[in-house]
Scaffold this motif. Structure first.
Motif, PDB file in Angstrom:
ATOM      1  N   ARG A  62       0.836  -1.205   0.000  1.00 27.09           N
ATOM      2  CA  ARG A  62       0.000   0.000   0.000  1.00 27.09           C
ATOM      3  C   ARG A  62       0.873   1.259   0.000  1.00 27.09           C
ATOM      4  NH1 ARG A  62      -2.214  -3.784  -0.669  1.00 27.09           N
ATOM      5  NH2 ARG A  62      -1.726  -2.946  -2.726  1.00 27.09           N
ATOM      6  N   VAL A  63       1.953   1.217   0.762  1.00 20.16           N
ATOM      7  CA  VAL A  63       2.873   2.355   0.792  1.00 20.16           C
ATOM      8  C   VAL A  63       3.509   2.553  -0.582  1.00 20.16           C
ATOM      9  CG1 VAL A  63       5.050   3.217   1.738  1.00 20.16           C
ATOM     10  CG2 VAL A  63       3.360   2.165   3.254  1.00 20.16           C
ATOM     11  N   SER A  64       3.965   1.444  -1.183  1.00 19.32           N
ATOM     12  CA  SER A  64       4.607   1.521  -2.502  1.00 19.32           C
ATOM     13  C   SER A  64       3.642   2.038  -3.557  1.00 19.32           C
ATOM     14  CB  SER A  64       5.142   0.147  -2.907  1.00 19.32           C
ATOM     15  OG  SER A  64       6.214  -0.247  -2.082  1.00 19.32           O
ATOM     16  N   THR A 100      -9.077   7.171  -7.817  1.00 21.40           N
ATOM     17  CA  THR A 100     -10.505   6.958  -7.565  1.00 21.40           C
ATOM     18  C   THR A 100     -10.765   5.506  -7.157  1.00 21.40           C
ATOM     19  OG1 THR A 100     -10.809   6.611  -9.955  1.00 21.40           O
ATOM     20  CG2 THR A 100     -11.261   8.814  -9.086  1.00 21.40           C
ATOM     21  N   ILE A 101     -10.761   4.626  -8.132  1.00 21.80           N
ATOM     22  CA  ILE A 101     -11.003   3.210  -7.851  1.00 21.80           C
ATOM     23  C   ILE A 101      -9.920   2.644  -6.940  1.00 21.80           C
ATOM     24  CG2 ILE A 101     -11.337   0.924  -8.892  1.00 21.80           C
ATOM     25  CD1 ILE A 101     -12.200   2.313 -11.444  1.00 21.80           C
ATOM     26  N   GLY A 102      -8.702   3.142  -7.095  1.00 22.68           N
ATOM     27  CA  GLY A 102      -7.576   2.664  -6.288  1.00 22.68           C
ATOM     28  C   GLY A 102      -7.454   3.316  -4.930  1.00 22.68           C
ATOM     29  N   LEU A 103      -8.499   4.038  -4.512  1.00 30.72           N
ATOM     30  CA  LEU A 103      -8.547   4.643  -3.171  1.00 30.72           C
ATOM     31  C   LEU A 103      -7.348   5.557  -2.914  1.00 30.72           C
ATOM     32  CD1 LEU A 103      -9.757   1.571  -1.042  1.00 30.72           C
ATOM     33  CD2 LEU A 103     -11.133   3.365  -2.130  1.00 30.72           C
ATOM     34  N   VAL A 104      -7.293   6.633  -3.682  1.00 27.81           N
ATOM     35  CA  VAL A 104      -6.246   7.659  -3.563  1.00 27.81           C
ATOM     36  C   VAL A 104      -4.850   7.065  -3.759  1.00 27.81           C
ATOM     37  CG1 VAL A 104      -5.588   9.740  -2.289  1.00 27.81           C
ATOM     38  CG2 VAL A 104      -7.752   8.630  -1.787  1.00 27.81           C
ATOM     39  N   GLY A 105      -4.755   6.045  -4.596  1.00 23.82           N
ATOM     40  CA  GLY A 105      -3.461   5.484  -4.937  1.00 23.82           C
ATOM     41  C   GLY A 105      -2.987   4.362  -4.034  1.00 23.82           C
ATOM     42  N   LEU A 106      -3.809   3.928  -3.101  1.00 20.87           N
ATOM     43  CA  LEU A 106      -3.399   2.839  -2.207  1.00 20.87           C
ATOM     44  C   LEU A 106      -3.327   1.491  -2.931  1.00 20.87           C
ATOM     45  CD1 LEU A 106      -5.370   3.711   1.063  1.00 20.87           C
ATOM     46  CD2 LEU A 106      -2.907   3.956   0.636  1.00 20.87           C
ATOM     47  N   PHE A 107      -4.014   1.398  -4.077  1.00 21.72           N
ATOM     48  CA  PHE A 107      -3.985   0.180  -4.879  1.00 21.72           C
ATOM     49  C   PHE A 107      -3.682   0.551  -6.332  1.00 21.72           C
ATOM     50  CE2 PHE A 107      -6.646  -0.708  -1.251  1.00 21.72           C
ATOM     51  CZ  PHE A 107      -6.299  -1.995  -0.879  1.00 21.72           C
ATOM     52  N   ASP A 108      -2.807  -0.228  -6.961  1.00 23.60           N
ATOM     53  CA  ASP A 108      -2.449   0.025  -8.359  1.00 23.60           C
ATOM     54  C   ASP A 108      -3.424  -0.712  -9.278  1.00 23.60           C
ATOM     55  OD1 ASP A 108      -1.235   0.724 -10.713  1.00 23.60           O
ATOM     56  OD2 ASP A 108       0.467  -0.635 -10.478  1.00 23.60           O
ATOM     57  N   VAL A 109      -4.653  -0.218  -9.306  1.00 22.76           N
ATOM     58  CA  VAL A 109      -5.685  -0.812 -10.161  1.00 22.76           C
ATOM     59  C   VAL A 109      -5.331  -0.603 -11.628  1.00 22.76           C
ATOM     60  CG1 VAL A 109      -8.144  -0.809 -10.750  1.00 22.76           C
ATOM     61  CG2 VAL A 109      -7.421  -0.424  -8.384  1.00 22.76           C
ATOM     62  N   ALA A 110      -4.725   0.549 -11.936  1.00 26.99           N
ATOM     63  CA  ALA A 110      -4.365   0.864 -13.321  1.00 26.99           C
ATOM     64  C   ALA A 110      -3.409  -0.173 -13.894  1.00 26.99           C
ATOM     65  CB  ALA A 110      -3.746   2.253 -13.393  1.00 26.99           C
ATOM     66  N   GLY A 111      -2.449  -0.591 -13.082  1.00 26.07           N
ATOM     67  CA  GLY A 111      -1.508  -1.607 -13.545  1.00 26.07           C
ATOM     68  C   GLY A 111      -2.196  -2.926 -13.832  1.00 26.07           C
ATOM     69  N   ASP A 112      -3.196  -3.243 -13.036  1.00 30.05           N
ATOM     70  CA  ASP A 112      -3.930  -4.499 -13.220  1.00 30.05           C
ATOM     71  C   ASP A 112      -4.740  -4.518 -14.510  1.00 30.05           C
ATOM     72  OD1 ASP A 112      -2.915  -5.380 -10.814  1.00 30.05           O
ATOM     73  OD2 ASP A 112      -4.670  -4.744  -9.646  1.00 30.05           O
ATOM     74  N   ILE A 113      -5.123  -3.332 -14.997  1.00 30.16           N
ATOM     75  CA  ILE A 113      -5.926  -3.285 -16.231  1.00 30.16           C
ATOM     76  C   ILE A 113      -5.077  -2.926 -17.453  1.00 30.16           C
ATOM     77  CG2 ILE A 113      -8.034  -2.720 -14.965  1.00 30.16           C
ATOM     78  CD1 ILE A 113      -7.739   0.171 -15.881  1.00 30.16           C
ATOM     79  N   GLY A 114      -3.751  -2.965 -17.284  1.00 34.65           N
ATOM     80  CA  GLY A 114      -2.878  -2.806 -18.445  1.00 34.65           C
ATOM     81  C   GLY A 114      -2.307  -1.427 -18.688  1.00 34.65           C
ATOM     82  N   LEU A 115      -2.529  -0.472 -17.777  1.00 33.07           N
ATOM     83  CA  LEU A 115      -1.931   0.860 -17.929  1.00 33.07           C
ATOM     84  C   LEU A 115      -0.545   0.827 -17.282  1.00 33.07           C
ATOM     85  CD1 LEU A 115      -4.998   3.166 -17.121  1.00 33.07           C
ATOM     86  CD2 LEU A 115      -3.956   2.740 -19.365  1.00 33.07           C
TER      87      LEU A 115
END
Length: 228
Positions: A62-64, A100-115
């Motif tokens: 989460r920190v990373s 947004t979806i990643g809760l202010v950057g706590l989760f790298d959702v973008a990386g999971d969807i290919g960004l």
């Protein structure tokens, strides 16, 4: 505007002090490097090892991820300045999704969807603009740099301060320390390699300058005969 003007003042200073010798300040640099090494052995490396072994991996991630999202904001500005339009659109998408979806950057959702994540800083931007690197320098605590990257670091730090200005002094200091520890943990493998070198200073300098060339040329640096 004030930050931009200050960056050009530092850039002018860096240009004036540039020299043909890549390490014209070697005597001073070695002294600062030794100081940093001692400080690292006494404080930063032990703290990083305790953090790595004691803090749950989920919390470390989460920190990373949060730190990475902050870096994306700086990267976006530098990609625009370098006219990397495709990369800047992708980075903007990462910031939007992770904030947004990643809760202010706590989760790298973008990386999971290919960004895919890219990294650009103002030192790289100045290199693209044709600014020479100038002499190699070692800064107390901050570590390895060049005159060009020193200017870039100042600009990037001031931009990060603008992003986090909603935080109070205590929160901002805590964030800075946590990000520093997270970065030091990632450098632990490199530290072990450097310790096996005959001359740790030369090995660190060579590694830094080669990595900067790699970053500036997006992984495809020109072949040079210079011996770092």
């Amino acid at each position: 505007m004030k930050n931009l003007l200050m960056s050009f003042v530092l850039l002018a200073f860096g240009t004036i002090t540039m020299a043909e010798d890549v390490d014209s300040f070697e005597v001073l640099n070695r002294a600062v490097f030794e100081f940093n090494q001692t400080l690292d052995e006494i404080f930063f490396e032990p703290v990083a090892k305790v953090y790595k072994e004691s803090v749950p991996k989920t919390a470390q991630n989460r920190v990373s991820d949060f730190s990475s999202n902050l870096d994306d904001i700086s990267t976006l500005g530098n990609e625009i300045l370098q006219f990397k339009l495709f990369d800047s659109v992708s980075t903007f998408g990462r910031i939007l999704v992770n904030s947004t979806i990643g809760l202010v950057g706590l989760f790298d959702v973008a990386g999971d969807i290919g960004l895919e994540k890219t990294d650009e800083d103002f030192g790289q931007t100045m290199a693209v603009w044709g600014v020479p690197s100038g002499p190699y320098v070692v800064l107390p605590v901050l570590g390895l740099s060049t005159m060009r990257d020193l200017t870039g670091t100042y600009v990037d730090i001031t931009e990060n301060v603008d992003v986090t200005k909603v935080l109070n002094i205590t929160e901002e200091t805590a964030l800075l320390l946590v990000r520093a520890v997270d970065t030091r943990v990632k450098l632990l493998p490199a530290t072990d390699l450097l310790k096996n070198s005959d001359d740790v200073y030369i090995a660190a300098r060579s590694s830094y300058l080669q990595k900067r060339q790699f970053d500036i040329f997006d992984g495809n640096p020109p072949i040079e005969d210079d011996d770092f």
